[in-house]
Every structure is written in structure tokens, then in C-alpha cells.
Design an enzyme around this catalytic site. Structure first.
Site, mmCIF file in Angstrom:
data_model
loop_
_atom_site.group_PDB
_atom_site.id
_atom_site.type_symbol
_atom_site.label_atom_id
_atom_site.label_comp_id
_atom_site.label_asym_id
_atom_site.label_seq_id
_atom_site.Cartn_x
_atom_site.Cartn_y
_atom_site.Cartn_z
ATOM 1 N N PHE A 57 19.689 -3.894 -46.065
ATOM 2 C CA PHE A 57 19.663 -2.786 -47.028
ATOM 3 C C PHE A 57 20.149 -1.474 -46.433
ATOM 4 O O PHE A 57 19.891 -0.410 -46.970
ATOM 5 C CB PHE A 57 18.274 -2.617 -47.655
ATOM 6 C CG PHE A 57 17.684 -3.902 -48.155
ATOM 7 C CD1 PHE A 57 18.286 -4.584 -49.196
ATOM 8 C CD2 PHE A 57 16.556 -4.453 -47.569
ATOM 9 C CE1 PHE A 57 17.778 -5.794 -49.648
ATOM 10 C CE2 PHE A 57 16.041 -5.661 -48.015
ATOM 11 C CZ PHE A 57 16.646 -6.334 -49.061
ATOM 12 N N ILE A 94 23.893 -10.952 -44.889
ATOM 13 C CA ILE A 94 22.589 -10.271 -44.842
ATOM 14 C C ILE A 94 21.645 -10.802 -45.924
ATOM 15 O O ILE A 94 20.664 -10.158 -46.285
ATOM 16 C CB ILE A 94 22.754 -8.738 -44.934
ATOM 17 C CG1 ILE A 94 23.537 -8.316 -46.187
ATOM 18 C CG2 ILE A 94 23.482 -8.229 -43.699
ATOM 19 C CD1 ILE A 94 23.689 -6.784 -46.320
ATOM 20 N N GLY A 95 21.980 -11.990 -46.401
ATOM 21 C CA GLY A 95 21.161 -12.598 -47.448
ATOM 22 C C GLY A 95 21.884 -12.567 -48.785
ATOM 23 O O GLY A 95 21.382 -13.066 -49.793
ATOM 24 N N GLY A 139 26.604 -5.429 -54.201
ATOM 25 C CA GLY A 139 25.332 -5.387 -53.474
ATOM 26 C C GLY A 139 24.481 -4.175 -53.801
ATOM 27 O O GLY A 139 23.273 -4.186 -53.574
ATOM 28 N N GLU A 140 25.102 -3.124 -54.301
ATOM 29 C CA GLU A 140 24.356 -1.871 -54.426
ATOM 30 C C GLU A 140 24.254 -1.312 -55.830
ATOM 31 O O GLU A 140 23.337 -0.554 -56.138
ATOM 32 C CB GLU A 140 24.963 -0.830 -53.466
ATOM 33 C CG GLU A 140 24.681 -1.229 -52.028
ATOM 34 C CD GLU A 140 25.513 -0.478 -51.000
ATOM 35 O OE1 GLU A 140 25.019 0.519 -50.489
ATOM 36 O OE2 GLU A 140 26.640 -0.916 -50.699
ATOM 37 N N LYS A 173 34.859 -6.478 -57.324
ATOM 38 C CA LYS A 173 34.226 -5.226 -56.923
ATOM 39 C C LYS A 173 32.885 -5.560 -56.261
ATOM 40 O O LYS A 173 32.221 -6.514 -56.674
ATOM 41 C CB LYS A 173 33.992 -4.335 -58.142
ATOM 42 C CG LYS A 173 35.307 -3.887 -58.814
ATOM 43 C CD LYS A 173 35.034 -3.046 -60.051
ATOM 44 C CE LYS A 173 36.336 -2.528 -60.650
ATOM 45 N NZ LYS A 173 36.096 -1.769 -61.907
ATOM 46 N N GLY A 174 32.509 -4.784 -55.265
ATOM 47 C CA GLY A 174 31.254 -5.049 -54.559
ATOM 48 C C GLY A 174 30.062 -4.923 -55.489
ATOM 49 O O GLY A 174 30.040 -4.079 -56.386
ATOM 50 N N GLN A 180 22.359 -10.972 -56.799
ATOM 51 C CA GLN A 180 22.548 -9.634 -56.226
ATOM 52 C C GLN A 180 22.110 -8.554 -57.201
ATOM 53 O O GLN A 180 21.460 -7.581 -56.816
ATOM 54 C CB GLN A 180 24.032 -9.423 -55.872
ATOM 55 C CG GLN A 180 24.414 -10.005 -54.543
ATOM 56 C CD GLN A 180 23.695 -9.304 -53.429
ATOM 57 O OE1 GLN A 180 24.007 -8.166 -53.097
ATOM 58 N NE2 GLN A 180 22.711 -9.942 -52.862
ATOM 59 N N ASN A 214 30.865 -16.076 -57.164
ATOM 60 C CA ASN A 214 29.887 -17.128 -57.428
ATOM 61 C C ASN A 214 28.927 -16.572 -58.473
ATOM 62 O O ASN A 214 28.233 -15.583 -58.228
ATOM 63 C CB ASN A 214 29.149 -17.486 -56.131
ATOM 64 C CG ASN A 214 28.074 -18.546 -56.323
ATOM 65 O OD1 ASN A 214 27.310 -18.513 -57.289
ATOM 66 N ND2 ASN A 214 28.006 -19.488 -55.397
HETATM 67 MO MO1 MOS Z 1 24.215 -0.695 -47.354
HETATM 68 S S1 MOS Z 1 23.015 0.915 -47.615
HETATM 69 O O1 MOS Z 1 25.716 -0.088 -47.419
HETATM 70 O O2 MOS Z 1 23.637 -1.733 -46.282
#
Ligand code: MOS
Length: 748
Positions: free
Chosen positions: A250, A476-477, A714-715, A711-712, A648, A641
Site C-alpha cells: 500500500f 504485492i498481492g 490499484g489505487e 489503466k492502473g 482490486q 483479468n
Molecule cells: Mo502505492 S501508495 O503507489 O504503493
């Protein structure tokens, strides 16, 4: 090999996009996945950090005699006797590759909980027992802990998310505000928050002469390598960093912190491998946090809701060591189509651990402020919150004037409103109830930039027709192992079950750190292009081989699927990779290549967008907040996927519920001590806290962002949600809470 129980693609069908199970899932649930602290290294000594109990001052004396008498103790390091590092621990560079660290090189104390000693013993128990017996005396100074009166840091050395300048100004905000019929001017605050990944930070250091192997729980193996090499004054090639499995990061594992160097320092001094695992309490302070933000947002609008001006100034805390900036106001620049927009950041230096990236650094905290202010403006205008956002929809990037590479936010609002049932909302606060529950509906916009960095990969088609692909990235999971397997499989035309993808070792081709939601786009592009290059070599071999059924065919007419090359117009004419290689010397077909962003980054503004809708129920007497429903709809290009992408976003939304309702690090205002430094007192959401989470993706094709059109993700999930919840709480109760987390005391 993996058995895909759900969503297994039919033979030859594309794997990318399919909801296949994680290729490492079996290893993880059976305990076969080795995390850093579990690496099987012989003769390991165990280190325990000792941390300061004051927030500011100097270590005057360290009494180590009692600790040294504990059986099995091998070393007790303090500022008085620790080996000196060739490069100052305050001069390791900028994050994420360097930080200003505290590695016993001097006696100064900058925050409560700072590493000031290290005990190493033959067992963890001996080290823990001895660590309790190290006694420090200090010269205590009065710590600075009040952001209002704290000295200001320099934002010039702060680093907003993507290297953007800390200040921006377009148009004339004062004139825009003066011309406004309706104005909002409010201050919103978010507390210090701690990442708290399940896996504790851990480093295992093994020296062989001047060569160091470092097993480290990190989001960036190559960044750690650079930092450690610099600190010890050795060439980066002498440092191998390995990180095969990571139990969440994170952002806290996005750079090397002091414990990484302490572990390597002790291992070198003792001539023996040293394992250092932080305690949960030590995760508060020494390994970063989201800083506290105090954000003033001014909005001006015409009667019909057109924004005439936006001003957003965010003050966040940094430490006494580094000027680290949470870029809360950066996303404000591109959100809405106002002609006048000014943003700025201010840093307050206080005696806490240095803050760092935490999931959507900037966007998570910044959208709480701006999307709350937009809700306040909607009420002031008696306008529907969705309609207000549509009125100010940015058809191109309002800051740069560039076209979006793609943007589907309008559809996200529409689909989200429909799935949620927004039309059933009655606008007045406290107008919807269910027994003792006050019911509220709230919404907000979500956004995160689309980033990509240079990345390399290596691919081999093996004589038996399987493939082996490597890239020095991290998982990272998030599912990197799985989605890269799928990307390689499709590019090679080999079933994913027959593709082995490896990551997590600096002996592999260099890849960027897994942060900024850029792993899939960066490493994915490299894996895609490298696998295509390997396949091209095979095709060239086949069309040039007189014994091949494909001999003489044009390269562009050859397809690959299920481990076999064939003619597009005549699929029966072809042969397997295995047959081709067997006839041509039996050696693997091998390619490496580098992928990097190009001109498109200058031509287009690249961002993901989404719309979040939430329902809250607030107990009318007790103020207890429940979140029965969250609906998030996103436009994020292609998905590699469908299952991991969904996960996510669910994870991001749950993280957002934590930010909105629970998460807050309490720092004692006099001693600077982290008061709730454990998972009993620092609350994160559990299943009972989050009921229905409905994640939906609109169909978005982006031909510009990267070869995979992704596009990413994760966040973006955490962004917008805290505001949507605060807006829903206002709708339910008529009480506007501008200070996270939304705890019940603020509603009574
Ligand atoms: Mo993230 S806060 O870019 O691991």
C-alpha cells in the site's frame, strides 16, 4: 500446475481478460508461498529494533550491559558503537530510491519510535528479551507536534505524485470567486493513517564477501538495491534483492527504510545472516504513513451550477528528516472544467516519522476535500450532486488543454446512478428513514492518473513447447504473477497453464517499483512486447525452414495458438513450437526487450475515472454509522483479468471505508508517542463493516495509453469513497463532517 476451476478459457481463446484464478493461489493457501521472513537461510541470527521513547532530543547514554548478558546475544548496536556507513544515512537520495534514514549513525532523535538500537541474538526470543533490557537516557527537547505552529517545510523538495509542480494557477481565481453567485469556503482534514499490510516489514541479509543478498518485503527490488548499494558504498551489481511474495504494501514498502540497512549492517558485522522483522507497533513511525492534511477548498459557481473558480490549498505534515509532500490538490487541477483554478501545498515539519506514499497518495485525501465541497455546493444550489458534476464535466484536460486518451466518466455516473437507484433519493437531509435508522445516499467522483515507466522482460519458448518469462517486478498481492502469465500466454499463443512467469529478483530484467498503479501497464507492456518478439523469432525460423509446413509463408500470415503456429487462412497447415525447435537444434527461442512510454504521454492526458455511490444508515440516537451498500463504476480501459481487477477495486473501496470511518493514528500531543499502534486500537474494516460492494466496469477502449490499453487500478478504488460516505452521512443526518474519520462522536 494450476487448475482453473472457474472461467478457464477454451483452447486457443484469449487468456487476457478472462477471470482465471491466481496462478500462485494454490501456493498461497497451502503455505507454499515463501514470504521474506520465511526464506530458508541457514545459521540465521535474529535482530530486534529498539526504538526511542522520546520524540525529540539526543541519546545521551545507552546502557547495554544487561542486554549483553542475555544468553545467545551476539551484538547490541547503538549510536555509540554501530559501524559507520560510507554514505550518510541522511544523503541516500529522493524517494522511492532513497530516504533520510536513521541507522545509528548519530545520536539524534527525530520522532518517538525511531530506531535507536539493534539487538541481535541466536534466537528471536533471546533478542526480544535482551531488547527489553537496553536502557537509554536522553537529552530531551520539546517536540514540535502542532501543525498550526510548526515550522514550514520546503515544497520544492517535496515530490507530488507524478513529478507535478506543487503549485498551479490557471485563470484568475479571485475574479472567478468575486463573480460567483454561490460560494463554498470550507476546511477539511484527514488524519495520519497507517498502511498496516498484513505482512510485517522484514529483511533478511546474507553477505558473501562484498556481495549482499537481501530478501526484503518491498514493492521495489531495484530501488532497494540502489539505496543499499549507495549506503554501503558497493556497486549495485553486488547487491541482489529478492522479493517473491509480498503480503501487501500500500506504499509503505515502496522505499527502503532504516531497518533494511540495519539488518545488512548487523549481518556484515557478525559475518552471519541476519533477519529483522518489525513488530506491529514498529510499523507506526519508522516505515511511513499518510500524513495529516488540512485542506481549504473554495468553490464559486453561477446560479445554474457552472464553476467560476476552484481554489484548493492543502497543508500536510512532514517529519524533521525529510520534506515529503502528500499531493492532495494535484487531482483538483483536472477534475472540473472551470476556467479559474489555483492549487497549492504547504508542509508543516513535526516530530513524527517521515510520511510516504499511501494508496492513492494525494487523490485519496484530496478527493475527500473537493468532492465534499462539491456536495456542499450542490446543496447551496439546490442541485442534484450528479447534475452538478455533469454541468462541469471536463471534455478535455482543463489544466493542459490536451485531449484525454479516453474518458468514460459520463457513462460511469449514468451506470452508477442506475445500479444504485439514485433516482429514489429524496434530496432533503433527514428525509429518508427506516425505523431508528436515518438513511443517506451520497456520491462522489473517483480518479487516478494512468502511469507507465520503462520496463524490461525476457521470454523463452522451451523445447517442450512451454514458455518461461521473467521480469524483475513485484506482486504485492495484486495479481502480477497471474496477469503477466496471461499477457505472455496470449502474445506467445501458448496456454497460460504452460507459461511460467517469474518476478521478484534483481537478477531478472529491471522493472519499476510496484507503486503509482503502474505495474500492469509498465511490466505488462514489456512482457507483451518481449513475448511477441520471441514468437516472431519462432515464426521467422518456421517460414525459413524448408522442413516446416509453414515454409515460404509470409510472417504476417502466421498465427499462434495453443502452442502451435499455423496459417491464418489454413489453420491445418502449421506445426507446434516443440516440433519446430526439435528440428532446429533443440535450443530455446529467446528474446529480451524493453518497453517504455513515448510521444503519447505528451499528446494525451491519461487518467482513469469512476463514480462512487453509497448508502449509509445512521442510528438516530447513537450516531452509529453502517454502510449497507457501495456501488463503484469505473472506466479503466481493458482489464487483464476480470477477477483480479474486480478484487482490486473491492479492496480499494474497502480501504476507502476504513479511511472514511475508522482509520486514524493518534499521536500524543505532548510526547509524540503513537498511542494506538496496534491492530486492536487502529481499526481497519472487517467483513461485518462492509456489506454489499458492487463493482462495475464500463466498456472503455483506450488506443493511446499503452499496447494493452489498460489503466492502473490499484489505487482508484479508495478515491472518492470517503467523500461519498461523508456526503451520505450529511444526507442522512443534516450534519456535515469535514474531519475524517467519520466517528460517531462527531454526529452526537
Ligand atoms: Mo502505492 S501508495 O503507489 O504503493
Amino acid at each position: 500446475m494450476t487448475v482453473h476451476e472457474t472461467g478457464a478459457p477454451s483452447v486457443g481463446a484469449p487468456s487476457v481478460g478472462a477471470p482465471i484464478d491466481r496462478v500462485d493461489g494454490h501456493l498461497k493457501v497451502t503455505g507454499g508461498a515463501r514470504y521474506t521472513a520465511e526464506m530458508p537461510v541457514e545459521h540465521v541470527a535474529h535482530a530486534v529494533m529498539v526504538t526511542s521513547t522520546i520524540a525529540r532530543g539526543r541519546v545521551r547514554h545507552a546502557d547495554t550491559a544487561a542486554a549483553e548478558r542475555v544468553p545467545g546475544v551476539l551484538a547490541v548496536l547503538t549510536p555509540a558503537n554501530a559501524p559507520k556507513l560510507p554514505t550518510s544515512d541522511k544523503a541516500l537520495g529522493q524517494p522511492p530510491e532513497g530516504r533520510k534514514l536513521t541507522t545509528l549513525q548519530d545520536d539524534k532523535v527525530y520522532y518517538n519510535g525511531q530506531p535507536i538500537g539493534l539487538v541481535v541474538a541466536d534466537t528471536l526470543e533471546h533478542a526480544m528479551a535482551a531488547a527489553e533490557l537496553v536502557h537509554f537516557t536522553y537529552d530531551v527537547e520539546h517536540p514540535e507536534l502542532d501543525m498550526a505552529t510548526a515550522p514550514r517545510g520546503s515544497t520544492a523538495s517535496g515530490r507530488p505524485g507524478g513529478g507535478e509542480p506543487p503549485s498551479s494557477n490557471r485563470g484568475d481565481v479571485d475574479a472567478g470567486l468575486a463573480a460567483a453567485a454561490v460560494r463554498v469556503d470550507q476546511t477539511y482534514t484527514t488524519p495520519i493513517e497507517q498502511h498496516n499490510p498484513m505482512e510485517l516489514h522484514a529483511t533478511l541479509s546474507v553477505w558473501e564477501g562484498d556481495h549482499l543478498t537481501l530478501y526484503d518485503a518491498t514493492q521495489g527490488i531495484f530501488g532497494v538495491r540502489k539505496t543499499v548499494a549507495k549506503a554501503f558504498g558497493i556497486p549495485p551489481e553486488n547487491v541482489r534483492v529478492v522479493s517473491y511474495f509480498i503480503g501487501g504494501g500500500f506504499g509503505s514498502k515502496g522505499s527502503a527504510w532504516s531497518h533494511v540497512l540495519l539488518s545488512a549492517m548487523a549481518a556484515r558485522q557478525l559475518g552471519r545472516p541476519v533477519k529483522l522483522v518489525l513488530t506491529r507497533r514498529q510499523m507506526f513511525g519508522p516505515v511511513g504513513a499518510r500524513p495529516r492534511t488540512v485542506q481549504r477548498v473554495e468553490l464559486g459557481a453561477t446560479r445554474d451550477g457552472a464553476l467560476t473558480a476552484v481554489r484548493h490549498v492543502s497543508t500536510s505534515n512532514t517529519s524533521m528528516l525529510e520534506d515529503w509532500l502528500e499531493p492532495s490538490a494535484v487531482s483538483t487541477r483536472i477534475m472540473y472544467a472551470t476556467p479559474n483554478c489555483q492549487t497549492d501545498h504547504v508542509l508543516a515539519r513535526i516530530n513524527v516519522g517521515t510520511p510516504t506514499f499511501m494508496r492513492a497518495p494525494g487523490e485519496a485525501s484530496g478527493t475527500f476535500a473537493v468532492e465534499s465541497a462539491m456536495d456542499e455546493l450542490a446543496y447551496a444550489l439546490r442541485m442534484d450532486p450528479v447534475a452538478l458534476r455533469l454541468k462541469n464535466y471536463a471534455e478535455q484536460d482543463p489544466e493542459s488543454g490536451k485531449p484525454w486518451s479516453s474518458k468514460s466518466l459520463r457513462e460511469c455516473y449514468a451506470v452508477g446512478a442506475e445500479r444504485f437507484g439514485w433516482a429514489k433519493r429524496t434530496p432533503a437531509p433527514r428525509s429518508m428513514t427506516d425505523g431508528r435508522w436515518l438513511v443517506g445516499y451520497g456520491m462522489a467522483t473517483a480518479t487516478y492518473p494512468t502511469r507507465r515507466a520503462k520496463a524490461e522482460a525476457a521470454a523463452r519458448i522451451l523445447p517442450d513447447g512451454r514458455a518461461w518469462v521473467r521480469a524483475g517486478s513485484q506482486d504485492i498481492g495484486t495479481g502480477t504473477y497471474t496477469v503477466m502469465t496471461q499477457v505472455a500466454a496470449d502474445a506467445l499463443g501458448i496456454a497460460p497453464e504452460r507459461v511460467r512467469f517469474e518476478l521478484g529478483d534483481t537478477n531478472m530484467p529491471e522493472n519499476p517499483g510496484s507503486g503509482g498503479s503502474r505495474t500492469a501497464a509498465s511490466t505488462g507492456s514489456a512482457v507483451h512486447e518481449t513475448a511477441l518478439a520471441a514468437r516472431r523469432l519462432a515464426v521467422q525460423m518456421a517460414v525459413g525452414d524448408a522442413a516446416s509446413p509453414l515454409h515460404g509463408a509470409r510472417e504476417e500470415d502466421v498465427r499462434a495458438a495453443d502452442g502451435r503456429l499455423f496459417l491464418a487462412a489454413d489453420p491445418a497447415r502449421g506445426e507446434t513450437y516443440a516440433a519446430l525447435i526439435a528440428r532446429n537444434g533443440g535450443r530455446p527461442i529467446e528474446a529480451t526487450s524493453t518497453a517504455q512510454p513515448g510521444e503519447e504521454t505528451k499528446q494525451y492526458s491519461m487518467h482513469a475515472f469512476g463514480a462512487v455511490f453509497t448508502e449509509v444508515r445512521v442510528d438516530r440516537d447513537l450516531g452509529e454509522i453502517r454502510v449497507p451498500r457501495v456501488v463503484g463504476v469505473y472506466g479503466v480501459g481493458n482489464r487483464l483479468n476480470a477477477k483480479t481487477a474486480h478484487s482490486q477495486l473491492v479492496g480499494g473501496l474497502v480501504f476507502g471505508v476504513g479511511m472514511a470511518l475508522m482509520e486514524e493514528v493518534h499521536v500524543d500531543p505532548h510526547l509524540g508517542r503513537y498511542v494506538n499502534a496496534d491492530l486492536a486500537d487502529y481499526h481497519v474494516p472487517v467483513n461485518a463493516d462492509v456489506r454489499s460492494v458492487d463493482v462495475h466496469f464500463v466498456d472503455e477502449r483506450d488506443p493511446h495509453v499503452n499496447p494493452l490499453g489498460i489503466k492502473g487500478i490499484g489505487e482508484i478504488g479508495i478515491t472518492g469513497l470517503p467523500a461519498a460516505l461523508a456526503n451520505a452521512v450529511y444526507h442522512a443526518t443534516g450534519k456535515r463532517v469535514r474531519d475524517l474519520p467519520l466517528t460517531l462522536d462527531k454526529l452526537l
